[in-house]
Design a protein around this motif. Structure first.
Motif, short mmCIF file in Angstrom:
data_model
loop_
_atom_site.label_atom_id
_atom_site.label_comp_id
_atom_site.label_asym_id
_atom_site.label_seq_id
_atom_site.Cartn_x
_atom_site.Cartn_y
_atom_site.Cartn_z
N GLY A 87 61.22 -59.58 -18.77
CA GLY A 87 61.29 -58.89 -20.05
C GLY A 87 60.11 -58.00 -20.36
N THR A 88 59.15 -57.87 -19.45
CA THR A 88 58.03 -56.96 -19.70
C THR A 88 58.45 -55.53 -19.41
N GLN A 89 57.65 -54.61 -19.86
CA GLN A 89 57.92 -53.20 -19.62
C GLN A 89 57.27 -52.70 -18.33
N LEU A 90 56.73 -53.62 -17.57
CA LEU A 90 56.13 -53.22 -16.29
C LEU A 90 57.20 -52.72 -15.33
N THR A 91 56.86 -51.69 -14.61
CA THR A 91 57.76 -51.24 -13.54
C THR A 91 57.70 -52.24 -12.39
N LYS A 92 58.62 -52.09 -11.48
CA LYS A 92 58.63 -52.98 -10.31
C LYS A 92 57.32 -52.86 -9.55
N GLU A 93 56.83 -51.64 -9.40
CA GLU A 93 55.58 -51.42 -8.67
C GLU A 93 54.40 -52.05 -9.40
N GLN A 94 54.40 -51.96 -10.74
CA GLN A 94 53.32 -52.56 -11.52
C GLN A 94 53.35 -54.08 -11.44
N ARG A 95 54.55 -54.66 -11.43
CA ARG A 95 54.67 -56.11 -11.31
C ARG A 95 54.16 -56.58 -9.94
N ILE A 96 54.51 -55.81 -8.92
CA ILE A 96 54.04 -56.15 -7.57
C ILE A 96 52.52 -56.07 -7.52
N GLU A 97 51.97 -55.03 -8.13
CA GLU A 97 50.50 -54.89 -8.15
C GLU A 97 49.85 -56.07 -8.89
N MET A 98 50.46 -56.47 -10.02
CA MET A 98 49.92 -57.58 -10.80
C MET A 98 49.96 -58.88 -9.99
N LEU A 99 51.07 -59.12 -9.31
CA LEU A 99 51.22 -60.32 -8.50
C LEU A 99 50.25 -60.32 -7.32
N ARG A 100 50.05 -59.16 -6.73
CA ARG A 100 49.11 -59.08 -5.60
C ARG A 100 47.67 -59.36 -6.07
N LYS A 101 47.33 -58.87 -7.25
CA LYS A 101 46.00 -59.17 -7.79
C LYS A 101 45.82 -60.68 -7.96
N GLY A 102 46.84 -61.32 -8.53
CA GLY A 102 46.77 -62.76 -8.72
C GLY A 102 46.70 -63.50 -7.40
N LYS A 103 47.51 -63.06 -6.43
CA LYS A 103 47.51 -63.72 -5.11
C LYS A 103 46.17 -63.56 -4.42
N LYS A 146 41.28 -68.71 -13.87
CA LYS A 146 42.20 -68.45 -14.97
C LYS A 146 42.83 -67.07 -14.85
N LEU A 147 42.03 -66.10 -14.43
CA LEU A 147 42.57 -64.74 -14.27
C LEU A 147 43.64 -64.68 -13.19
N ALA A 148 43.42 -65.37 -12.09
CA ALA A 148 44.40 -65.38 -11.01
C ALA A 148 45.75 -65.87 -11.54
N VAL A 149 45.72 -66.94 -12.32
CA VAL A 149 46.95 -67.49 -12.89
C VAL A 149 47.54 -66.53 -13.93
N SER A 150 46.69 -65.87 -14.71
CA SER A 150 47.19 -64.96 -15.75
C SER A 150 47.84 -63.72 -15.15
N PHE A 151 47.25 -63.17 -14.10
CA PHE A 151 47.91 -62.06 -13.40
C PHE A 151 49.30 -62.47 -12.94
N LEU A 152 49.38 -63.68 -12.40
CA LEU A 152 50.66 -64.18 -11.92
C LEU A 152 51.64 -64.35 -13.08
N ARG A 153 51.19 -64.97 -14.18
CA ARG A 153 52.07 -65.22 -15.31
C ARG A 153 52.61 -63.91 -15.89
N TYR A 154 51.75 -62.91 -15.97
CA TYR A 154 52.19 -61.61 -16.49
C TYR A 154 53.17 -60.96 -15.52
N GLY A 155 52.84 -60.99 -14.23
CA GLY A 155 53.67 -60.31 -13.25
C GLY A 155 55.03 -60.93 -13.06
#
Length: 479
Positions: free
Chosen positions: A416-432, A403-412
């Motif tokens: 419309g989030t306030q995440l920076t590009k680098e933060q989104r990449i980090e979130m997606l990499r965690k999910g991947k 579930k966490l893997a999918v949630s990291f992906l969904r957030y990343g």
């Protein structure tokens, strides 16, 4: 992927953690079937007085080869000599030459349970092999009893099938079936399907009502493992038949019945495609809401909490598909109520309840475009992982990590989030990374459903990362 209650979830999740191979059998000599696994199983065709015919096939049972009366009785006598109580004989073996087909079938059916029970003296490891051989021989006798039943006597065949329970005596099912943990459920499913076919041939309205009480759960387990929608529908039918047997209207039983129906419909929705997914889930919702309306105030706080959790769970699955705001709000409301009540009753919240609550916040964030909910949902799911870890629940850790893997992906990937590009990449990499790790786990221990979830998550993350990490080529330099 959400479940009714933590008890139901644990029981069923543990059930499906096993090897991913299907249908092998080995039965010890002299009842070993030497046919190859690809051999076409035998079938039996019975006819009833109503003019109907039924063809039944029981591949698992049919691999328990019956070696003939003489060899069977010789081996039975050999096994019985190991009993400390003294010499015992099998009634069938004393008179099998003089029996009519109908008598032979009935007498063999008695032997099905008689032989395993006679040799089951204690749990001494030295006797384990003898007891296992007796179980295998009992099942071979069951097969022969069914073979001996006259084809115009379906009631005789039904009586033979009543002895199916001997399969539950097997202490080492890996000797007979793979995955071993599913042997009894797969065998029960086979018996139930044969019984339903035979019941159509007899004039007995209670024919299926008299079937095993655990039949629905067994068929459901096999249906989930094999992603077989027909078996899941059969499990629902059996649940309803078992419910019809209980006419007391006892509140607890009615709630458990509704939860069982909702669970089965939920599992069915995992397999089908398109609009049917939501159709099955709505049926489960209807059963639970009716139970809540009629019985919630007639049961104790634990049962109320369980029912509330069931409603939150299934509404979450509905909302994930419908993306309807009312469904999302109901999922979050029921999940929060379940968590609050569980904390009040137990002093803590289970990882199952936390996982569902986190999922509902993730849904609200996506549907209502509120990043606070996305952040809160991810945080709650990380709490769920911590709880599963403290509980030392391997199944729980695997599920929450999925579930966490999918949630990291969904957030990343959510716009419309306030995440920076680098933060989104980090979130997606965690999910991947988490999805890749869980795929290797589920390839060994999980169902195809879980494998599909993490595989799709990894692919989505890869696609999003490509678009985020792409950099245009620098302009050519002037000479």
């Amino acid at each position: 992927m959400r479940y009714l209650s933590h008890v139901t979830f644990c029981a069923l999740l543990v059930l499906f953690i096993g090897a991913a191979f299907w249908g092998k059998l080995h039965v010890p000599q002299p009842v070993a079937d030497t046919r190859t696994e690809a051999a076409v199983p035998d079938t039996w065709t019975f006819s009833g007085e109503n003019g109907r015919h039924a063809e039944i096939s029981m591949p698992i049972l049919q691999r328990f080869h019956y070696p003939g009366d003489v060899a069977f009785c010789a081996k039975a006598g050999e096994l019985l000599t190991n009993r400390a109580e003294g010499a015992v004989t099998i009634g069938f073996c004393e008179k099998h030459e003089t029996l009519s087909p109908l008598e032979r079938s009935a007498t063999l059916a008695e032997t099905v349970s008689q032989l395993p029970l006679l040799v089951m003296t204690n749990d001494d490891p030295e006797n384990q092999s003898v007891q296992e051989d007796a179980v295998a021989m009992g099942l071979a006798a069951l097969r022969e009893a069914l073979e001996a039943a006259p084809r115009n006597a379906p009631q005789a065949a039904l009586s033979v099938l009543d002895q199916y329970w001997v399969a539950s005596l097997a202490k080492h099912p890996e000797r007979y079936y793979s995955p071993a943990f599913l042997f009894k459920d797969a065998f029960t499913t086979e018996v139930v399907q044969a019984r339903m076919a035979l019941c159509r041939l007899v004039d007995d309205p209670n024919c299926m009502i008299n079937a095993a009480r655990n039949a629905s759960g067994a068929v459901e387990a096999v249906g989930r493992w094999s992603s077989d929608i027909s078996k899941l529908m059969l499990s629902i039918e059996l649940t309803q038949i078992a419910h019809d047997r209980d006419t007391t209207g006892e509140p607890y039983s009615e709630i458990y019945y509704a939860q069982g129906l909702a669970g089965s419909y939920g599992y069915a929705s995992e397999i089908v495609e398109g609009d049917e997914k939501l159709t099955y889930l709505r049926r489960g919702v209807a059963a639970l809401e009716e139970a809540e309306k009629r019985y919630k105030d007639k049961v104790d706080a634990d049962a109320q909490q369980s029912l509330t959790a069931s409603l939150g769970s299934i509404y979450g699955r509905v909302a994930f598909i419908s993306r309807d705001r009312a469904d999302v709000e109901k999922a979050l409301r029921f999940d929060q109520m379940a968590a609050d009540k569980q904390k009040e009753l137990d002093g803590e919240v289970s990882w199952e309840t936390l996982s569902n609550l986190g999922d509902s916040h993730m849904l609200r964030g996506e549907v209502f475009d509120t990043e606070d909910d996305l952040r809160k949902g991810l945080d709650i799911q990380q709490q769920a992982l911590a709880k599963a870890t403290s509980d030392d629940s391997e199944a729980g850790k695997n599920y929450v990590n999925m579930k966490l893997a999918v949630s990291f992906l969904r957030y990343g990937e959510f716009d419309g989030t306030q995440l920076t590009k680098e933060q989104r990449i980090e979130m997606l990499r965690k999910g991947k990374d988490l999805a890749d790790r869980m795929l290797s786990v589920f390839l060994e221990t999980g169902t195809t459903t879980y494998q599909t979830v993490v595989t799709n998550a990894a692919r989505r993350a890869d696609a999003k990362l490509v678009s985020l990490e792409w950099q245009p080529a620098p302009p050519p330099q002037k000479p």
